[in-house]
Scaffold this motif. Structure first.
Motif, PDB file in Angstrom:
ATOM      1  N   ASN A 113     -64.602  60.674   5.887  1.00  0.00           N
ATOM      2  CA  ASN A 113     -65.763  61.333   6.482  1.00  0.00           C
ATOM      3  C   ASN A 113     -65.533  61.682   7.948  1.00  0.00           C
ATOM      4  O   ASN A 113     -65.901  62.772   8.400  1.00  0.00           O
ATOM      5  N   LEU A 114     -64.913  60.784   8.688  1.00  0.00           N
ATOM      6  CA  LEU A 114     -64.645  61.054  10.104  1.00  0.00           C
ATOM      7  C   LEU A 114     -63.732  62.264  10.256  1.00  0.00           C
ATOM      8  O   LEU A 114     -63.977  63.149  11.088  1.00  0.00           O
ATOM      9  N   ASN A 115     -62.675  62.300   9.479  1.00  0.00           N
ATOM     10  CA  ASN A 115     -61.735  63.420   9.562  1.00  0.00           C
ATOM     11  C   ASN A 115     -62.382  64.725   9.115  1.00  0.00           C
ATOM     12  O   ASN A 115     -62.146  65.791   9.706  1.00  0.00           O
ATOM     13  N   ARG A 116     -63.228  64.649   8.078  1.00  0.00           N
ATOM     14  CA  ARG A 116     -63.890  65.843   7.575  1.00  0.00           C
ATOM     15  C   ARG A 116     -64.846  66.424   8.625  1.00  0.00           C
ATOM     16  O   ARG A 116     -64.996  67.645   8.731  1.00  0.00           O
ATOM     17  N   GLU A 117     -65.476  65.537   9.410  1.00  0.00           N
ATOM     18  CA  GLU A 117     -66.429  65.979  10.426  1.00  0.00           C
ATOM     19  C   GLU A 117     -65.743  66.344  11.745  1.00  0.00           C
ATOM     20  O   GLU A 117     -66.414  66.680  12.725  1.00  0.00           O
TER      21      GLU A 117
END
Length: 284
Positions: A234-238
């Motif tokens: 999620n962090l990388n996607r955001e």
């Protein structure tokens, strides 16, 4: 009487071994070499090989590259010498078990190479000499052990007062330098250290972006029930990146979630067995 080999006619070949664990001027490599040079001149020795371990502890031979190289060179007959000149017993080693020092000395002398401690008054009497040397080796090892205990006690005292002792602080935290009155001096970047012994280091909140990400990680873990892998996804996607610009991964998320320092606690002197003490860092 000096510890020495009875002088024969002619010059005898020798190697010198130098060691220091700190920048203590008294035991600097130059001072040791100068003393050994004067000893060699008086006792018909020529120093033809030099082995030195700068910044190496004498408690063990592990990591002492030149000491181990000297042993190999003597045992494998790579060099031809009659003696090894050492400033004193403590430069040879501060072994916790004196018999370890005797063992290494025996290995050299088994090859016909005498180990001479130039600055120590070791009797020449074959009966008294081993006992005197044993006392010196025991004293050298005890000094190292007592010094380690005093250093550890000093560190624990500083930790109990809320000061930080070494190591990376963790994501979202920074090291701050303060003076002896706890007044702010500067933020310390990675690899920077204090220059004054009276200065202290405390932990403080890091960059706002990092603090935001730490809170986001705990929010996803506690309230959304995501595991470490999904949190990193999620962090990388955001579009969030680690402090070096690289992607988040499970290991980095895990290190954030287990960092007790976010709670105001500080674990120091962690060991692999037993429960390490937790010191309260206070509001420093």
């Amino acid at each position: 009487m000096k510890n020495e080999i009875i002088e024969n006619q002619g010059i005898r070949r020798a190697a010198q071994y130098l060691r220091m664990s700190t920048l203590n001027q008294e035991f600097s490599l130059d001072n040791q070499a100068q003393f050994i040079k004067e000893y060699a001149s008086k006792h018909n020795y020529e120093v033809v090989h030099t082995y030195d371990d700068a910044g190496k502890s004498g408690v063990t031979v592990s990591g002492r590259h030149d000491f181990n190289r000297l042993m190999d060179d003597v045992i494998l007959k790579r060099i031809s010498i009659e003696a090894i000149l050492v400033y004193d017993v403590s430069r040879f080693g501060r072994f916790e078990d004196p018999s370890e020092g005797f063992f290494y000395k025996y290995l050299f002398e088994k090859q016909g190479v005498k180990v001479i401690f130039c600055a120590d008054n070791i009797p020449e009497n074959v009966i008294e000499s081993p006992f005197f040397l044993l006392m010196l080796m025991y004293a050298a090892g005890s000094y190292s052990k007592n010094l380690s205990q005093k250093v550890l006690a000093g560190h624990i005292n500083l930790v109990n007062r809320g000061y930080y002792q070494g190591g990376p602080p963790g994501y979202g935290l920074e090291r701050t330098l303060v003076d002896n009155n706890n007044q702010f001096k500067m933020k310390l970047r990675s690899g920077e250290r204090k220059s004054l012994t009276t200065d202290r280091v405390v932990l403080s909140p890091g960059k706002k972006e990092e603090i935001k990400i730490v809170r986001k990680i705990f929010d996803m873990f506690v309230f959304r029930g995501l595991n470490e892998y999904l949190i990193s996804v999620n962090l990388n996607r955001e579009g969030y990146r680690y402090r070096d610009g690289s992607h988040w991964n499970r290991s980095r998320v895990h290190s954030v979630l287990i960092n007790v320092r976010y709670t105001g606690k500080y674990i120091y002197n962690r060991s692999s067995t037993g429960n390490p003490p937790i010191f309260n860092g206070g509001d420093k």
